[in-house]
Design a protein around this motif. Structure first.
Motif, PDB file in Angstrom:
ATOM      1  N   VAL A 170     -30.615  74.012   5.499  1.00  0.00           N
ATOM      2  CA  VAL A 170     -29.685  74.543   6.492  1.00  0.00           C
ATOM      3  C   VAL A 170     -28.591  73.507   6.681  1.00  0.00           C
ATOM      4  O   VAL A 170     -28.788  72.325   6.393  1.00  0.00           O
ATOM      5  CB  VAL A 170     -30.387  74.856   7.834  1.00  0.00           C
ATOM      6  N   HIS A 172     -24.856  72.363   9.046  1.00  0.00           N
ATOM      7  CA  HIS A 172     -23.867  72.565  10.105  1.00  0.00           C
ATOM      8  C   HIS A 172     -22.631  71.759   9.756  1.00  0.00           C
ATOM      9  O   HIS A 172     -22.725  70.568   9.440  1.00  0.00           O
ATOM     10  CB  HIS A 172     -24.403  72.092  11.455  1.00  0.00           C
ATOM     11  N   VAL A 191     -26.020  76.995  10.323  1.00  0.00           N
ATOM     12  CA  VAL A 191     -26.616  77.055  11.659  1.00  0.00           C
ATOM     13  C   VAL A 191     -25.820  76.174  12.607  1.00  0.00           C
ATOM     14  O   VAL A 191     -25.030  75.324  12.189  1.00  0.00           O
ATOM     15  CB  VAL A 191     -28.090  76.593  11.649  1.00  0.00           C
ATOM     16  N   GLU A 195     -29.687  74.068  16.662  1.00  0.00           N
ATOM     17  CA  GLU A 195     -30.754  74.700  15.888  1.00  0.00           C
ATOM     18  C   GLU A 195     -31.174  73.814  14.726  1.00  0.00           C
ATOM     19  O   GLU A 195     -32.372  73.675  14.433  1.00  0.00           O
ATOM     20  CB  GLU A 195     -30.294  76.063  15.365  1.00  0.00           C
TER      21      GLU A 195
END
Length: 309
Positions: A170, A172, A191, A195
């Motif tokens: 994931v 960011h 994300v 999170e």
């Protein structure tokens, strides 16, 4: 003939390429001699630096009358006053992307070491101990979630290596929309930062040091990480609260940490890191390998030559 000053280490074959055309002062120790550095800077047409030479303030003023170009053997520009350079007509040339593979490999390798947690037992075994039971609960890399804070070229390459090992990834990035095609292309889920911090088993930082990222991983954010998670910082030291990392490691809330960069470099005596479990400290070398040094040095040499022609 122009004069080129190189203040930190550079591939000597690339230095020779510069020296074949111009006068070159190559002195990797120059960065630690402030007075001589300023004196030599005042006499150069091009300056080549890594991350320790601070191209600002007195040094920038010394460069201003004559220097035309600053070559950066690396990516980050937080040690260079870029607006100040531009205001004085100084061209700043970074080696964008040249050391991304070295950094990505460092992140994945240290994540694997820290998740497994068994590779610091040499002293115990050579002393006759057999800590098999204590070292039998390490984690496999496959199936764990890697959270990338920053999803530029280095973060994207790190994601590629991690997914090849079976990790979920994931990411960011405040500068990228969730619809950016890079996420789908690499099989990475975008994300929010909260999170990511709460769910990732490994958090790796790939953002520049700017006002918005200074202290980004403070005690509060480290406490919000998944219990037993691993933190890897190859970006800049000021992004992470080193004291908070040490405290979290000692309390067991943080499962491991690899820090390659520090708020003050070289790192002064740091008693807070003493006796921290599952900690790897390295001297800002994640992006420095024999291959990366070559990939960084030759393009900068060529672009400096071009700028001086």
């Amino acid at each position: 003939m122009s004069r080129v000053v190189v203040t930190e280490f550079m591939d000597e074959r690339a230095v020779a390429r510069l020296a074949a055309v111009h006068e070159v002062l190559y002195d990797p120790a120059l960065v630690d001699d402030t007075l001589r550095l300023a004196a030599e800077a005042a006499r150069c047409d091009a300056l080549v630096v890594r991350n320790r030479t601070q191209v600002c303030g007195v040094l920038l003023e010394a460069l201003a009358p004559r220097c035309r170009v600053v070559g950066r053997l690396g990516v980050g520009l937080d040690n260079i006053d870029v607006p100040g350079c531009e205001a004085r007509g100084l061209r700043v040339i970074p080696a964008t992307g040249a050391n991304a593979l070295s950094v990505a490999e460092y992140v994945v390798a240290t994540a694997m070491l820290l998740l497994r947690g068994v590779y610091q037992s040499t002293a115990a075994l050579s002393a006759g101990r057999w800590p098999r039971a204590a070292l039998s609960s390490g984690r496999e890399t496959a199936g764990e979630t890697l959270g990338l804070v920053g999803f530029g070229p280095t973060g994207q390459l790190t994601a590629t290596l991690a997914r090849a090992l079976g990790m979920q990834v994931v990411a960011h990035d405040a500068m990228l929309a969730a619809s950016d095609p890079a996420f789908a292309r690499l099989g990475v889920r975008p994300v929010g930062l909260d999170e990511l911090v709460a769910t990732a088993d490994v958090v790796s930082l790939h953002v520049p040091l700017v006002e918005a990222t200074r202290g980004l991983f403070d005690a509060r954010r480290i406490a919000a990480m998944k219990r037993g998670a691993v933190l890897v910082n190859t970006s800049r030291g000021g992004i992470v609260d080193e004291q908070a990392v040490a405290a979290a490691l000692k309390s067991g809330t943080l499962g491991g940490a690899a820090l390659d960069v520090f708020d003050a470099e070289p790192l002064p005596v740091a008693p807070h890191f003493a006796d921290c479990p599952n900690l790897i400290l390295t001297p800002h070398v994640a992006g420095v390998t024999a291959e990366a040094n070559e990939r960084v040095s030759f393009p900068i040499a060529d672009r400096v030559l071009e700028a001086l022609s």
